[in-house]
Design an enzyme around this catalytic site. Structure first.
Site, PDB file in Angstrom:
ATOM      1  N   ARG A  58      -0.617  -6.694  -0.120  1.00 43.41           N
ATOM      2  CA  ARG A  58      -0.449  -7.880   0.686  1.00 43.41           C
ATOM      3  C   ARG A  58       0.429  -8.037   1.935  1.00 43.41           C
ATOM      4  O   ARG A  58       0.844  -8.241   3.316  1.00 43.41           O
ATOM      5  CB  ARG A  58       0.356  -9.651  -0.114  1.00 43.41           C
ATOM      6  CG  ARG A  58      -0.455 -10.020  -1.110  1.00 43.41           C
ATOM      7  CD  ARG A  58       0.300 -10.677  -2.234  1.00 43.41           C
ATOM      8  NE  ARG A  58      -0.123  -9.280  -2.850  1.00 43.41           N
ATOM      9  CZ  ARG A  58      -0.689  -9.026  -4.028  1.00 43.41           C
ATOM     10  NH1 ARG A  58      -1.797  -9.930  -4.069  1.00 43.41           N
ATOM     11  NH2 ARG A  58      -0.045  -8.280  -4.825  1.00 43.41           N
ATOM     12  N   THR A  59       1.777  -7.826   1.639  1.00 44.11           N
ATOM     13  CA  THR A  59       2.810  -7.592   2.493  1.00 44.11           C
ATOM     14  C   THR A  59       2.269  -6.219   3.853  1.00 44.11           C
ATOM     15  O   THR A  59       2.190  -6.556   4.039  1.00 44.11           O
ATOM     16  CB  THR A  59       4.338  -6.499   1.544  1.00 44.11           C
ATOM     17  OG1 THR A  59       4.270  -7.009   0.867  1.00 44.11           O
ATOM     18  CG2 THR A  59       5.306  -6.222   2.996  1.00 44.11           C
ATOM     19  N   LYS A  86       6.505  17.348   1.383  1.00 37.98           N
ATOM     20  CA  LYS A  86       7.135  18.037   1.474  1.00 37.98           C
ATOM     21  C   LYS A  86       8.798  18.410   0.542  1.00 37.98           C
ATOM     22  O   LYS A  86       9.607  19.110   1.128  1.00 37.98           O
ATOM     23  CB  LYS A  86       6.572  19.291   2.642  1.00 37.98           C
ATOM     24  CG  LYS A  86       5.672  18.941   2.924  1.00 37.98           C
ATOM     25  CD  LYS A  86       5.239  19.578   4.207  1.00 37.98           C
ATOM     26  CE  LYS A  86       3.915  19.836   4.626  1.00 37.98           C
ATOM     27  NZ  LYS A  86       3.522  19.913   6.390  1.00 37.98           N
ATOM     28  N   ARG A 108       9.307  -0.277   3.289  1.00 36.56           N
ATOM     29  CA  ARG A 108       8.951  -0.562   2.056  1.00 36.56           C
ATOM     30  C   ARG A 108       9.830   0.625   0.806  1.00 36.56           C
ATOM     31  O   ARG A 108       8.861   1.616   1.331  1.00 36.56           O
ATOM     32  CB  ARG A 108       7.648  -0.919   1.090  1.00 36.56           C
ATOM     33  CG  ARG A 108       8.112  -1.185  -0.153  1.00 36.56           C
ATOM     34  CD  ARG A 108       6.675  -1.799  -0.757  1.00 36.56           C
ATOM     35  NE  ARG A 108       6.974  -3.586  -0.555  1.00 36.56           N
ATOM     36  CZ  ARG A 108       5.862  -4.728  -1.307  1.00 36.56           C
ATOM     37  NH1 ARG A 108       5.464  -4.296  -1.678  1.00 36.56           N
ATOM     38  NH2 ARG A 108       6.573  -5.707  -1.093  1.00 36.56           N
ATOM     39  N   HIS A 136      13.357  -8.818  -0.512  1.00 38.21           N
ATOM     40  CA  HIS A 136      11.853  -8.823  -0.186  1.00 38.21           C
ATOM     41  C   HIS A 136      12.203 -10.412   1.094  1.00 38.21           C
ATOM     42  O   HIS A 136      11.910 -11.320   0.658  1.00 38.21           O
ATOM     43  CB  HIS A 136      10.973  -8.949  -1.160  1.00 38.21           C
ATOM     44  CG  HIS A 136       9.160  -8.549  -0.894  1.00 38.21           C
ATOM     45  ND1 HIS A 136       9.191  -9.188   0.522  1.00 38.21           N
ATOM     46  CD2 HIS A 136       8.567  -8.956  -1.551  1.00 38.21           C
ATOM     47  CE1 HIS A 136       7.702  -8.252   0.784  1.00 38.21           C
ATOM     48  NE2 HIS A 136       7.452  -8.329  -0.820  1.00 38.21           N
TER      49      HIS A 136
HETATM   50  N1   CP Z   1       4.225  -9.921  -3.007  1.00 38.15           N
HETATM   51  C1   CP Z   1       4.064  -8.682  -3.060  1.00 38.15           C
HETATM   52  O1   CP Z   1       4.889  -8.424  -2.313  1.00 38.15           O
HETATM   53  O2   CP Z   1       2.921  -8.031  -3.051  1.00 38.15           O
HETATM   54  P1   CP Z   1       2.054  -6.915  -2.851  1.00 38.15           P
HETATM   55  O3   CP Z   1       3.402  -5.385  -4.335  1.00 38.15           O
HETATM   56  O4   CP Z   1       1.488  -6.818  -2.783  1.00 38.15           O
HETATM   57  O5   CP Z   1       2.873  -6.405  -1.325  1.00 38.15           O
END
Ligand code: CP
Length: 320
Positions: A58-59, A86, A108, A136
């Protein structure tokens, strides 16, 4: 404009008017995204690099779509095929990409605090797409937009956040955001999955789902974050579902018009019954996904405006 942030690293530093500004702009992008032609030039000429050191559907997809719809040049760094494999460090990787003059860096990372550290080393705006169990922020913002659209407000709502609170950055960012917007918060889950000091956070804490869900307006289920667990936190998935999984019987304790949320990915039959997840009269899980694109467009648009203003001031100072 009431949005002063240089980066979007977490909900913690945001003031309520900044959150409202971002959600209001996201509403415009919801409307744009529903058109056949979805393009804007808010990020025209800008470069966005997405660096995902942890899996995402999603993100990652929504940040990529958001950047493309706003006219940015978007590059997804393929971490699995990069020099990270590496042994290159996060900071060296970031400095390398920074030398290519990106304007927006979306990151992320599995380590809490890694994205904040990286933001200190680069010249562009950094957006936290989830760091460890820390924050998040765009998830909490898209959740807030989903709630506001369904309920018409964020204040004076009873929001129950259920499940693996201890390992969840989604829970942490939502607690911060909904607390700032004056929602009434409840945490529900087994004691083993409750963060230490939860009762001191100004929220109500319940171990019993039926008690905790009583009269709730919003039921937010969380995934069991097995990748962050270093031991046995639940007796078995079957037992967990029996006590903390959302089924029709437990949901009946919430208000009749309560909405059901889940950030995804879902473990059906572990934290939520599949029929409830798919019930379009109760579940807003697909709305959350839709709001994710709009919220990320709004976040990048606002940060890009601030970046342009900052660069404009720096250029003016140089000329003076
Ligand atoms: N909700 C969320 O962060 O989903 P993903 O890990 O698929 O990005």
């Amino acid at each position: 404009m009431t949005f002063r942030a240089r980066h979007l690293l977490g909900i913690e530093p945001l003031a309520p008017p900044e959150i409202t500004t971002l959600l209001d702009l996201a509403e415009d992008y919801v409307e744009l995204n529903r058109r056949t032609v979805k393009h804007s030039d808010a990020l025209a000429g800008m470069t966005q690099i997405n660096m995902f050191f942890e899996n995402s559907t999603r993100t990652q997809a929504s940040f990529e779509l958001a950047g493309k719809r706003l006219g940015a040049d978007v590059m997804n760094m393929a971490v699995a095929h990069s020099s990270v494999k590496k042994g290159e460090t996060l900071i060296d990787t970031a400095l390398t990409l920074n030398a290519m003059h990106p304007d927006l860096l979306v990151v992320r990372h599995p380590q809490s605090g890694a994205v904040n550290l990286l933001a200190e080393k680069v010249n562009c705006a950094v957006l936290n797409a989830g760091d460890g169990r820390h924050e998040h922020p765009t998830q909490a913002l898209l959740d807030a937009l989903t709630i506001r659209r369904a309920k018409g407000r964020l204040h004076r709502l009873t929001v129950a956040i259920c499940g693996d609170i201890a390992h969840s950055r989604v829970a942490r960012s939502n607690l911060l955001l909904l607390g700032k917007m004056e929602s009434r918060l409840r945490l529900i889950g087994p004691a083993t999955l409750m963060p230490p000091g939860a009762a001191d956070l100004g929220v109500e804490v319940f171990e019993d789902m039926n008690e905790g869900l009583e009269g709730a307006d919003v039921v937010m289920m969380l995934r069991l974050q097995r990748e962050r667990m270093d031991g046995g936190f639940i007796p078995s998935e079957r037992e967990y579902y029996h006590r903390w999984g959302l089924d029709a019987e437990k949901l009946a304790r919430a208000k009749p018009d309560a909405i059901v949320m889940h950030p995804g990915p879902m473990n059906r039959g572990v934290e939520i019954d599949g029929t409830i997840a798919d019930d379009i009269n109760r579940s807003v899980i697909q709305d959350q996904v839709e709001m994710g694109v709009a919220v990320r467009m709004a976040a990048m648009d606002l940060l890009a405006r601030n970046l342009r203003a900052e660069r404009g001031r720096a250029a003016a100072e140089q000329m003076a």
